[in-house]
Design a protein around this motif. Sequence first.
Motif, PDB file in Angstrom:
ATOM      1  N   ALA A  53     -60.468  19.864 -63.581  1.00  0.00           N
ATOM      2  CA  ALA A  53     -60.541  21.326 -63.610  1.00  0.00           C
ATOM      3  C   ALA A  53     -61.499  21.743 -64.723  1.00  0.00           C
ATOM      4  O   ALA A  53     -61.283  21.403 -65.878  1.00  0.00           O
ATOM      5  CB  ALA A  53     -59.154  21.920 -63.855  1.00  0.00           C
ATOM      6  N   THR A  54     -62.572  22.432 -64.355  1.00  0.00           N
ATOM      7  CA  THR A  54     -63.490  22.994 -65.346  1.00  0.00           C
ATOM      8  C   THR A  54     -62.969  24.378 -65.706  1.00  0.00           C
ATOM      9  O   THR A  54     -62.779  25.224 -64.839  1.00  0.00           O
ATOM     10  CB  THR A  54     -64.919  23.074 -64.786  1.00  0.00           C
ATOM     11  OG1 THR A  54     -65.327  21.751 -64.414  1.00  0.00           O
ATOM     12  CG2 THR A  54     -65.877  23.623 -65.821  1.00  0.00           C
ATOM     13  N   LEU A  55     -62.732  24.593 -66.982  1.00  0.00           N
ATOM     14  CA  LEU A  55     -62.037  25.785 -67.458  1.00  0.00           C
ATOM     15  C   LEU A  55     -62.997  26.808 -68.062  1.00  0.00           C
ATOM     16  O   LEU A  55     -64.069  26.448 -68.551  1.00  0.00           O
ATOM     17  CB  LEU A  55     -60.999  25.374 -68.505  1.00  0.00           C
ATOM     18  CG  LEU A  55     -60.040  24.269 -68.066  1.00  0.00           C
ATOM     19  CD1 LEU A  55     -59.170  23.825 -69.230  1.00  0.00           C
ATOM     20  CD2 LEU A  55     -59.200  24.732 -66.884  1.00  0.00           C
ATOM     21  N   PRO A  56     -62.614  28.083 -68.065  1.00  0.00           N
ATOM     22  CA  PRO A  56     -63.458  29.117 -68.676  1.00  0.00           C
ATOM     23  C   PRO A  56     -63.257  29.183 -70.193  1.00  0.00           C
ATOM     24  O   PRO A  56     -62.996  30.234 -70.763  1.00  0.00           O
ATOM     25  CB  PRO A  56     -62.975  30.401 -67.983  1.00  0.00           C
ATOM     26  CG  PRO A  56     -61.529  30.137 -67.726  1.00  0.00           C
ATOM     27  CD  PRO A  56     -61.452  28.661 -67.392  1.00  0.00           C
ATOM     28  N   ALA A  85     -63.085  20.842 -69.855  1.00  0.00           N
ATOM     29  CA  ALA A  85     -62.551  20.407 -68.572  1.00  0.00           C
ATOM     30  C   ALA A  85     -61.332  19.542 -68.856  1.00  0.00           C
ATOM     31  O   ALA A  85     -61.217  18.915 -69.908  1.00  0.00           O
ATOM     32  CB  ALA A  85     -63.597  19.619 -67.782  1.00  0.00           C
ATOM     33  N   LEU A  86     -60.418  19.547 -67.912  1.00  0.00           N
ATOM     34  CA  LEU A  86     -59.209  18.737 -68.012  1.00  0.00           C
ATOM     35  C   LEU A  86     -59.157  17.866 -66.769  1.00  0.00           C
ATOM     36  O   LEU A  86     -59.334  18.360 -65.656  1.00  0.00           O
ATOM     37  CB  LEU A  86     -57.980  19.649 -68.082  1.00  0.00           C
ATOM     38  CG  LEU A  86     -56.640  18.985 -68.337  1.00  0.00           C
ATOM     39  CD1 LEU A  86     -56.604  18.369 -69.729  1.00  0.00           C
ATOM     40  CD2 LEU A  86     -55.523  20.007 -68.192  1.00  0.00           C
ATOM     41  N   SER A  87     -58.974  16.566 -66.962  1.00  0.00           N
ATOM     42  CA  SER A  87     -58.888  15.641 -65.833  1.00  0.00           C
ATOM     43  C   SER A  87     -57.549  14.930 -65.855  1.00  0.00           C
ATOM     44  O   SER A  87     -57.028  14.597 -66.923  1.00  0.00           O
ATOM     45  CB  SER A  87     -60.007  14.593 -65.898  1.00  0.00           C
ATOM     46  OG  SER A  87     -61.263  15.197 -65.708  1.00  0.00           O
ATOM     47  N   HIS A  95     -62.106  17.065 -71.920  1.00  0.00           N
ATOM     48  CA  HIS A  95     -63.482  16.677 -72.215  1.00  0.00           C
ATOM     49  C   HIS A  95     -64.381  17.883 -71.996  1.00  0.00           C
ATOM     50  O   HIS A  95     -63.918  18.934 -71.557  1.00  0.00           O
ATOM     51  CB  HIS A  95     -63.919  15.485 -71.349  1.00  0.00           C
ATOM     52  CG  HIS A  95     -63.685  15.679 -69.884  1.00  0.00           C
ATOM     53  ND1 HIS A  95     -64.647  16.137 -69.026  1.00  0.00           N
ATOM     54  CD2 HIS A  95     -62.568  15.502 -69.128  1.00  0.00           C
ATOM     55  CE1 HIS A  95     -64.157  16.216 -67.809  1.00  0.00           C
ATOM     56  NE2 HIS A  95     -62.885  15.840 -67.837  1.00  0.00           N
ATOM     57  N   VAL A  96     -65.646  17.756 -72.301  1.00  0.00           N
ATOM     58  CA  VAL A  96     -66.595  18.839 -72.087  1.00  0.00           C
ATOM     59  C   VAL A  96     -67.523  18.488 -70.934  1.00  0.00           C
ATOM     60  O   VAL A  96     -67.793  17.320 -70.671  1.00  0.00           O
ATOM     61  CB  VAL A  96     -67.414  19.165 -73.360  1.00  0.00           C
ATOM     62  CG1 VAL A  96     -66.526  19.780 -74.422  1.00  0.00           C
ATOM     63  CG2 VAL A  96     -68.117  17.961 -73.888  1.00  0.00           C
ATOM     64  N   THR A  97     -68.021  19.536 -70.256  1.00  0.00           N
ATOM     65  CA  THR A  97     -68.901  19.322 -69.112  1.00  0.00           C
ATOM     66  C   THR A  97     -70.332  19.024 -69.534  1.00  0.00           C
ATOM     67  O   THR A  97     -71.070  18.391 -68.793  1.00  0.00           O
ATOM     68  CB  THR A  97     -68.899  20.552 -68.190  1.00  0.00           C
ATOM     69  OG1 THR A  97     -69.328  21.701 -68.939  1.00  0.00           O
ATOM     70  CG2 THR A  97     -67.507  20.785 -67.613  1.00  0.00           C
ATOM     71  N   ARG A  98     -70.712  19.488 -70.708  1.00  0.00           N
ATOM     72  CA  ARG A  98     -72.047  19.249 -71.273  1.00  0.00           C
ATOM     73  C   ARG A  98     -71.914  19.179 -72.778  1.00  0.00           C
ATOM     74  O   ARG A  98     -70.967  19.712 -73.345  1.00  0.00           O
ATOM     75  CB  ARG A  98     -73.002  20.391 -70.916  1.00  0.00           C
ATOM     76  CG  ARG A  98     -73.270  20.529 -69.443  1.00  0.00           C
ATOM     77  CD  ARG A  98     -74.087  21.770 -69.125  1.00  0.00           C
ATOM     78  NE  ARG A  98     -75.267  21.903 -69.960  1.00  0.00           N
ATOM     79  CZ  ARG A  98     -76.382  22.502 -69.562  1.00  0.00           C
ATOM     80  NH1 ARG A  98     -76.465  23.007 -68.357  1.00  0.00           N
ATOM     81  NH2 ARG A  98     -77.410  22.602 -70.358  1.00  0.00           N
ATOM     82  N   ILE A  99     -72.886  18.576 -73.442  1.00  0.00           N
ATOM     83  CA  ILE A  99     -72.806  18.471 -74.894  1.00  0.00           C
ATOM     84  C   ILE A  99     -73.520  19.610 -75.610  1.00  0.00           C
ATOM     85  O   ILE A  99     -73.470  19.703 -76.822  1.00  0.00           O
ATOM     86  CB  ILE A  99     -73.336  17.113 -75.402  1.00  0.00           C
ATOM     87  CG1 ILE A  99     -74.800  16.916 -75.026  1.00  0.00           C
ATOM     88  CG2 ILE A  99     -72.473  15.991 -74.889  1.00  0.00           C
ATOM     89  CD1 ILE A  99     -75.442  15.704 -75.669  1.00  0.00           C
ATOM     90  N   ASP A 100     -74.162  20.503 -74.851  1.00  0.00           N
ATOM     91  CA  ASP A 100     -74.833  21.636 -75.493  1.00  0.00           C
ATOM     92  C   ASP A 100     -73.961  22.887 -75.400  1.00  0.00           C
ATOM     93  O   ASP A 100     -72.817  22.844 -74.958  1.00  0.00           O
ATOM     94  CB  ASP A 100     -76.218  21.868 -74.876  1.00  0.00           C
ATOM     95  CG  ASP A 100     -76.157  22.214 -73.398  1.00  0.00           C
ATOM     96  OD1 ASP A 100     -75.057  22.384 -72.846  1.00  0.00           O
ATOM     97  OD2 ASP A 100     -77.240  22.308 -72.786  1.00  0.00           O
ATOM     98  N   ASP A 101     -74.518  24.019 -75.820  1.00  0.00           N
ATOM     99  CA  ASP A 101     -73.770  25.275 -75.857  1.00  0.00           C
ATOM    100  C   ASP A 101     -73.326  25.763 -74.481  1.00  0.00           C
ATOM    101  O   ASP A 101     -72.434  26.595 -74.385  1.00  0.00           O
ATOM    102  CB  ASP A 101     -74.601  26.376 -76.525  1.00  0.00           C
ATOM    103  CG  ASP A 101     -74.780  26.142 -78.011  1.00  0.00           C
ATOM    104  OD1 ASP A 101     -74.017  25.337 -78.580  1.00  0.00           O
ATOM    105  OD2 ASP A 101     -75.683  26.761 -78.596  1.00  0.00           O
TER     106      ASP A 101
END
Length: 91
Positions: free
Chosen positions: A27-30, A13-15, A2-8
């Motif tokens: 885990a929030t990924l780079p 992220a993987l849960s 999934h994404v942490t935010r809907i903007d740029d």
Amino acid sequence: MHVTRIDDAGHLALSRLGTDLHTIWTATLPLSDNSISNPLQVWHVADRVVMAGNEESKTDGMTSREPHIVSISLGDGSWKAWNLVGEAAIE
């Protein structure tokens, strides 16, 4: 995934969910959002997931993309990443 935010400014992220569907770890990924213009490759290797994709950044209105490889442990969500352009590990 999934994404942490809907903007740029959002990142991928993987849960991992338990059998009761509660989150075990996230885990929030780079890596930036996966899309047609920013494709993501994913491989399952033993007890890890390996992803190759881009991290986008904007400076003075210009968008740049740097390719990264990220390896995520399925056991605890810890990850290691490598910036392919900068030839350096990501903390």
